[in-house]
Motif scaffolding. Sequence first.
Motif, short mmCIF file in Angstrom:
data_model
loop_
_atom_site.label_atom_id
_atom_site.label_comp_id
_atom_site.label_asym_id
_atom_site.label_seq_id
_atom_site.Cartn_x
_atom_site.Cartn_y
_atom_site.Cartn_z
N PHE A 1 47.72 86.56 45.98
CA PHE A 1 49.11 86.13 46.02
C PHE A 1 49.66 86.27 47.44
O PHE A 1 49.20 87.09 48.22
CB PHE A 1 49.95 86.95 45.05
CG PHE A 1 49.59 86.74 43.61
CD1 PHE A 1 49.89 85.55 42.97
CD2 PHE A 1 48.92 87.72 42.88
CE1 PHE A 1 49.55 85.35 41.65
CE2 PHE A 1 48.57 87.52 41.56
CZ PHE A 1 48.89 86.33 40.93
N GLU A 2 50.67 85.48 47.72
CA GLU A 2 51.38 85.61 48.98
C GLU A 2 52.82 85.17 48.76
O GLU A 2 53.13 84.52 47.76
CB GLU A 2 50.72 84.77 50.08
CG GLU A 2 50.64 83.29 49.79
CD GLU A 2 49.77 82.56 50.82
OE1 GLU A 2 50.36 81.77 51.59
OE2 GLU A 2 48.54 82.78 50.85
N LEU A 3 53.69 85.56 49.69
CA LEU A 3 55.08 85.16 49.61
C LEU A 3 55.40 84.11 50.65
O LEU A 3 54.97 84.20 51.80
CB LEU A 3 56.00 86.38 49.83
CG LEU A 3 56.02 87.46 48.76
CD1 LEU A 3 57.02 88.54 49.13
CD2 LEU A 3 56.33 86.88 47.39
N HIS A 4 56.15 83.11 50.21
CA HIS A 4 56.73 82.14 51.13
C HIS A 4 58.24 82.35 51.08
O HIS A 4 58.79 82.89 50.11
CB HIS A 4 56.35 80.72 50.75
CG HIS A 4 54.94 80.39 51.10
ND1 HIS A 4 54.45 79.11 51.17
CD2 HIS A 4 53.87 81.18 51.43
CE1 HIS A 4 53.18 79.11 51.51
NE2 HIS A 4 52.80 80.37 51.67
N TYR A 5 58.92 81.91 52.13
CA TYR A 5 60.35 82.17 52.25
C TYR A 5 61.10 80.87 52.48
O TYR A 5 60.72 80.06 53.33
CB TYR A 5 60.61 83.14 53.42
CG TYR A 5 59.92 84.46 53.23
CD1 TYR A 5 60.57 85.53 52.63
CD2 TYR A 5 58.58 84.64 53.62
CE1 TYR A 5 59.92 86.75 52.44
CE2 TYR A 5 57.93 85.84 53.43
CZ TYR A 5 58.60 86.90 52.83
OH TYR A 5 57.96 88.10 52.64
N GLN A 6 62.16 80.68 51.68
CA GLN A 6 62.98 79.47 51.83
C GLN A 6 64.36 79.85 52.35
O GLN A 6 65.02 80.76 51.82
CB GLN A 6 63.12 78.71 50.52
CG GLN A 6 63.80 77.35 50.70
CD GLN A 6 63.72 76.49 49.46
OE1 GLN A 6 63.74 76.99 48.34
NE2 GLN A 6 63.61 75.18 49.65
N ALA A 7 64.79 79.15 53.37
CA ALA A 7 66.06 79.43 54.02
C ALA A 7 67.24 79.11 53.11
O ALA A 7 67.20 78.18 52.31
CB ALA A 7 66.17 78.63 55.31
N ARG A 8 68.32 79.89 53.27
CA ARG A 8 69.59 79.62 52.60
C ARG A 8 70.68 79.52 53.67
O ARG A 8 70.78 80.39 54.52
CB ARG A 8 69.93 80.73 51.58
CG ARG A 8 69.03 80.70 50.39
CD ARG A 8 69.43 81.56 49.22
NE ARG A 8 70.52 82.49 49.38
CZ ARG A 8 70.73 83.51 48.53
NH1 ARG A 8 69.91 83.69 47.50
NH2 ARG A 8 71.74 84.33 48.70
N TRP A 9 71.45 78.44 53.58
CA TRP A 9 72.48 78.18 54.58
C TRP A 9 73.85 78.58 54.08
O TRP A 9 74.25 78.23 52.97
CB TRP A 9 72.51 76.70 54.94
CG TRP A 9 71.88 76.43 56.26
CD1 TRP A 9 72.51 76.14 57.44
CD2 TRP A 9 70.49 76.42 56.57
NE1 TRP A 9 71.59 75.97 58.45
CE2 TRP A 9 70.35 76.13 57.94
CE3 TRP A 9 69.33 76.64 55.81
CZ2 TRP A 9 69.12 76.05 58.57
CZ3 TRP A 9 68.10 76.56 56.43
CH2 TRP A 9 68.01 76.26 57.78
N GLN A 10 74.58 79.29 54.91
CA GLN A 10 75.97 79.62 54.60
C GLN A 10 76.84 78.43 55.00
O GLN A 10 76.82 77.99 56.16
CB GLN A 10 76.40 80.88 55.35
CG GLN A 10 77.77 81.39 54.92
CD GLN A 10 78.12 82.69 55.62
OE1 GLN A 10 78.15 82.75 56.85
NE2 GLN A 10 78.37 83.74 54.84
#
Length: 241
Positions: A1-10
């Motif tokens: 398993f691995e983690l990917h990261y998705q950006a969140r915009w304010q």
Amino acid sequence: FELHYQARWQVRSRRLRSAEALLRWRHPTRGMVMPSAFIDLLEESALIEGVGLWAIETACAQLVRWRAEGLLLETVAVNVSTRQLHAVLAILRRCALPPSALELEVTETIFMGDSTRAIAVLNTLRGAGVHIALDDFGTGYSSLSYLHKLPIGILKVDRSYVADLGVRDSALALTRSIVALARALQLQVVAEGVETQQQADLLSGLGCDELQGYLFAKPLDAVAFAAFARRPAETLLVPTT
């Protein structure tokens, strides 16, 4: 398993504020496998607790590393089940990460099993400073009845509503109602699954606090996410009305 990261915009600042950690399975022959293909199997087995704890600790440790490298994200969000809640504060201590830097995303499934204990633990975590978000809001049959029971501060608009914005009038009406409800309860609103500029404009106009989706960025591994986030601010912005 691995983690990917998705950006969140304010929306207010039009800046990258946080990231959601997403579980991926890199299979030796099938390549990258999405959670929809394996998460139910994990939930049905004893593996989900170990994998979930690994995901929380990996995401927390990654945020600590990013901050040490000058990438100052405010929070990292991680999906959790009731089986991992008991270990969250210990993980934060091991990683030396302030509780306010972690957002735990829970769903209505938290009411399956010993919900009284789960809610008590969530109250403890929120009291310590951890952010609690209700994910996939509006997809269950009794979502409204849960809002006054869970110690949440964030409501995530499900992608099924976002996908139909600009296509079905009912989707806009329902999303407007969800945002209004969140405002009445003094909750922040995050919309996920944003893929078009029209969706981003509508959600911004409705008053969503953060937007997340392929319009801004796909989920990236830790190295690629850091490189993406360090790009000049003007190349990251997506204009909204």
